[in-house]
Design an enzyme around this catalytic site. Structure first.
Site, PDB file in Angstrom:
ATOM      1  CG  LEU A  74      40.037  34.166  38.232  1.00 36.84           C
ATOM      2  CD1 LEU A  74      41.113  35.069  38.854  1.00 36.84           C
ATOM      3  CD2 LEU A  74      40.682  32.869  37.741  1.00 36.84           C
ATOM      4  CG  ASP A  75      36.184  28.812  41.293  1.00 43.63           C
ATOM      5  OD1 ASP A  75      35.387  29.015  40.365  1.00 43.63           O
ATOM      6  OD2 ASP A  75      36.807  27.739  41.463  1.00 43.63           O
TER       7      ASP A  75
END
Ligand code: URA
Length: 274
Positions: free
Chosen positions: A104-105
């Site tokens: 996930l960013d």
């Protein structure tokens, strides 16, 4: 360590199903301390004995599965020279050989699975398995049928191939006049998100924003952000809610983690073998 049956040892290590490993043992493919053992009930000590299948050592590693509600500001890596990693959020007692299943960013929140089960991670991430990942987002502007059709049809986001069909559902639209933000009433299941989104840079908040739900089957780099860019919109907030059969536990605050339940692990294994 407690002794266990040879067939259980091998099945626990994913060498095959319980009946498959029994066959392997009976056929003489398995050795314990260099002696062929043909009886599946033979007890072995995982800490002391050396078990081999077809001449390849099968070490006994306890598999672990953790669900983390990833907060913003930490990176989905096992180590990083500058940034805090998701592993730093697990209790010290958790194994050091865990890794996040996908990324996930740094500014994305939500469900992140951490495990040391390589085959399961590989299967869940494989685009061919088509495991759905569901995200909630706040985006600039108001998407409509045009954007829904574009998501469903596949988008050119600058990669070699278009994205696989994705689902875009519009959950609600809100007005964000700069001085009237306090009047916003968040939808009950989205309140945590609105908290951070209100603190966002004013430039990032146009007059109207929408809450949306997106379902994708791939995990390309910045995929959702790039999909919205392709239709002229910006993602202001992003949170993963589920991955295949695994749903983010609503009792986990951002930054909190817990072990998966036996039912959750079973459901993931079924998704793996689909
Ligand atoms: N898509 C993105 O753009 N970012 C994420 O973190 C996950 C999906």
């Amino acid at each position: 360590m407690k002794k266990l049956r040879l067939d259980k040892y091998l099945a626990d290590m994913q060498a095959g199903t319980r009946s498959e490993v029994k066959q392997m043992i009976r056929k003489g493919r398995v050795t314990v301390n260099e002696c062929v053992v043909r009886s599946p009930e033979q007890k072995v000590d995982p800490a002391e004995d050396t078990v081999m299948l077809d001449g390849v050592k099968i070490g006994y590693v306890t598999l672990e599965y953790w669900m983390l509600n990833k907060p913003q500001g930490v990176v989905s890596a096992t180590e990083d020279r500058r940034e805090r990693t998701v592993l730093s959020l697990l209790p010290d007692a958790a194994r050091k050989d865990l890794f996040p299943v996908g990324r996930l960013d740094k500014d994305t929140e939500g469900l992140l699975l951490l495990t040391n089960d390589g085959p399961l991670a590989h299967a869940l991430l494989s685009p061919r398995r088509h495991v759905d990942k569901v995200y909630r987002a706040v985006v600039s502007g108001v998407p409509g049928q045009r954007e829904q059709e574009a998501f469903a049809g596949g988008l050119d986001i600058g990669d070699e191939t278009e994205t696989l069909p994705a689902r875009l559902e519009i959950l609600g639209v809100r007005s964000f006049e700069a001085d009237a933000r306090e009047t916003v009433v968040p939808s009950p299941d989205f309140s945590a998100e609105v908290r951070d989104w209100r603190d966002a840079d004013e430039q990032e908040l146009p007059g109207r924003c929408s809450e949306v739900e997106i379902t994708i089957r791939e995990g390309r780099y910045h995929q959702i952000k790039r999909m919205f860019e392709a239709v002229g919109m910006r993602v202001l907030f992003l949170k993963r809610m589920s991955m295949g059969p695994l749903n983010l536990d609503p009792d986990l605050e951002p930054g909190q983690a817990r072990r998966l339940t036996a039912e959750e692990i079973d459901a993931l294994r079924k998704a793996e073998h689909r």
